[in-house]
Motif scaffolding. Structure first.
Motif, PDB file in Angstrom:
ATOM      1  N   GLY A 217     -23.347  51.629  16.919  1.00 59.86           N
ATOM      2  CA  GLY A 217     -24.022  52.080  18.078  1.00 59.86           C
ATOM      3  C   GLY A 217     -23.782  53.465  18.241  1.00 59.86           C
ATOM      4  N   TYR A 218     -22.397  53.917  17.891  1.00 62.99           N
ATOM      5  CA  TYR A 218     -21.882  55.294  18.303  1.00 62.99           C
ATOM      6  C   TYR A 218     -22.609  56.223  17.435  1.00 62.99           C
ATOM      7  CZ  TYR A 218     -19.221  59.346  18.823  1.00 62.99           C
ATOM      8  OH  TYR A 218     -18.719  60.628  19.027  1.00 62.99           O
ATOM      9  N   TYR A 219     -22.619  56.034  16.201  1.00 61.17           N
ATOM     10  CA  TYR A 219     -23.097  56.895  14.987  1.00 61.17           C
ATOM     11  C   TYR A 219     -24.837  56.986  14.880  1.00 61.17           C
ATOM     12  CZ  TYR A 219     -18.496  57.624  13.624  1.00 61.17           C
ATOM     13  OH  TYR A 219     -17.052  57.992  13.465  1.00 61.17           O
ATOM     14  N   THR A 220     -25.362  55.859  15.523  1.00 56.51           N
ATOM     15  CA  THR A 220     -26.773  55.885  15.680  1.00 56.51           C
ATOM     16  C   THR A 220     -27.136  56.707  16.807  1.00 56.51           C
ATOM     17  OG1 THR A 220     -27.027  53.522  14.894  1.00 56.51           O
ATOM     18  CG2 THR A 220     -28.876  54.598  16.042  1.00 56.51           C
ATOM     19  N   ASP A 221     -26.354  56.615  18.088  1.00 58.96           N
ATOM     20  CA  ASP A 221     -26.575  57.681  19.043  1.00 58.96           C
ATOM     21  C   ASP A 221     -26.192  58.974  18.694  1.00 58.96           C
ATOM     22  OD1 ASP A 221     -27.398  55.411  20.881  1.00 58.96           O
ATOM     23  OD2 ASP A 221     -25.724  55.547  21.987  1.00 58.96           O
ATOM     24  N   LEU A 222     -25.094  59.403  17.996  1.00 53.05           N
ATOM     25  CA  LEU A 222     -24.866  60.647  17.510  1.00 53.05           C
ATOM     26  C   LEU A 222     -25.988  61.222  16.747  1.00 53.05           C
ATOM     27  CD1 LEU A 222     -22.733  62.911  17.694  1.00 53.05           C
ATOM     28  CD2 LEU A 222     -21.851  61.668  15.372  1.00 53.05           C
ATOM     29  N   TRP A 223     -26.637  60.498  15.855  1.00 52.75           N
ATOM     30  CA  TRP A 223     -27.777  60.730  15.102  1.00 52.75           C
ATOM     31  C   TRP A 223     -29.121  61.161  15.957  1.00 52.75           C
ATOM     32  CZ3 TRP A 223     -32.433  58.454  14.024  1.00 52.75           C
ATOM     33  CH2 TRP A 223     -33.304  59.160  13.274  1.00 52.75           C
ATOM     34  N   LEU A 224     -29.369  60.462  16.850  1.00 51.49           N
ATOM     35  CA  LEU A 224     -30.417  60.694  17.571  1.00 51.49           C
ATOM     36  C   LEU A 224     -30.296  61.890  18.799  1.00 51.49           C
ATOM     37  CD1 LEU A 224     -31.155  56.911  18.883  1.00 51.49           C
ATOM     38  CD2 LEU A 224     -32.725  58.288  17.621  1.00 51.49           C
ATOM     39  N   TYR A 225     -28.753  62.048  19.084  1.00 47.59           N
ATOM     40  CA  TYR A 225     -28.498  63.294  19.893  1.00 47.59           C
ATOM     41  C   TYR A 225     -28.860  64.385  19.200  1.00 47.59           C
ATOM     42  CZ  TYR A 225     -25.765  66.717  22.190  1.00 47.59           C
ATOM     43  OH  TYR A 225     -25.172  67.704  22.725  1.00 47.59           O
ATOM     44  N   ARG A 226     -28.252  64.699  18.015  1.00 48.50           N
ATOM     45  CA  ARG A 226     -28.429  65.752  17.094  1.00 48.50           C
ATOM     46  C   ARG A 226     -29.773  65.979  16.728  1.00 48.50           C
ATOM     47  NH1 ARG A 226     -23.207  64.447  13.141  1.00 48.50           N
ATOM     48  NH2 ARG A 226     -21.526  65.360  14.720  1.00 48.50           N
ATOM     49  N   ARG A 227     -30.435  64.961  16.513  1.00 42.98           N
ATOM     50  CA  ARG A 227     -31.860  65.091  16.422  1.00 42.98           C
ATOM     51  C   ARG A 227     -32.770  65.701  17.345  1.00 42.98           C
ATOM     52  NH1 ARG A 227     -35.851  60.518  16.316  1.00 42.98           N
ATOM     53  NH2 ARG A 227     -37.702  61.184  15.848  1.00 42.98           N
ATOM     54  N   ARG A 228     -32.579  65.170  18.809  1.00 47.56           N
ATOM     55  CA  ARG A 228     -33.275  65.799  19.860  1.00 47.56           C
ATOM     56  C   ARG A 228     -32.719  67.304  20.037  1.00 47.56           C
ATOM     57  NH1 ARG A 228     -36.609  64.801  24.133  1.00 47.56           N
ATOM     58  NH2 ARG A 228     -35.893  65.566  26.021  1.00 47.56           N
TER      59      ARG A 228
END
Length: 120
Positions: free
Chosen positions: A99-110
């Motif tokens: 969950g953390y690394y998925t959120d990190l990926w989505l944050y960087r993409r955003r």
């Protein structure tokens, strides 16, 4: 006996035939009377992916997911509670970093989409 007819609300028509809306129909509110606008531009809710992810958020989400997972395992697969809790503990350890690394990926993409540099 209960009232069967609904009472209609009255419209306030003026001499020109325009119907005014309910509420404040007098003077325009001043800047002091208006509510301050929310942060985020158009007044909408700020996007969740605009803030960097936290481990605490990942843990909370993983705990919620594991509760549902444990209930499904117990009810659908009819596993004994002790076995279901063991599998659920393993899934918790899997869900937290996932969950953390998925959120990190989505944050960087955003941040890339907005043309900003992600916060470290």
């Amino acid at each position: 006996m209960a009232q069967t007819k609904r009472r209609r609300t009255k419209h306030r028509g003026n001499a020109a035939g325009m119907v005014e809306t309910r509420g404040r129909t007098g003077r325009k509110p001043t800047d002091k009377d208006r509510k301050p606008e929310q942060k985020g531009g158009r007044g909408g809710k700020a996007n969740r992916f605009d803030t960097p992810p936290t481990w605490r958020g990942a843990i909370n989400r993983a705990l919620l997911a594991v509760v549902f997972f444990a209930l499904l395992v117990i009810l659908l697969f009819k596993l004994p509670i002790a076995n279901a809790l063991g599998v659920s503990a393993f899934m918790l350890l899997l869900y937290i970093p996932l969950g953390y690394y998925t959120d990190l990926w989505l944050y960087r993409r955003r941040m890339r989409q907005k043309g900003q540099e992600p916060a470290k």
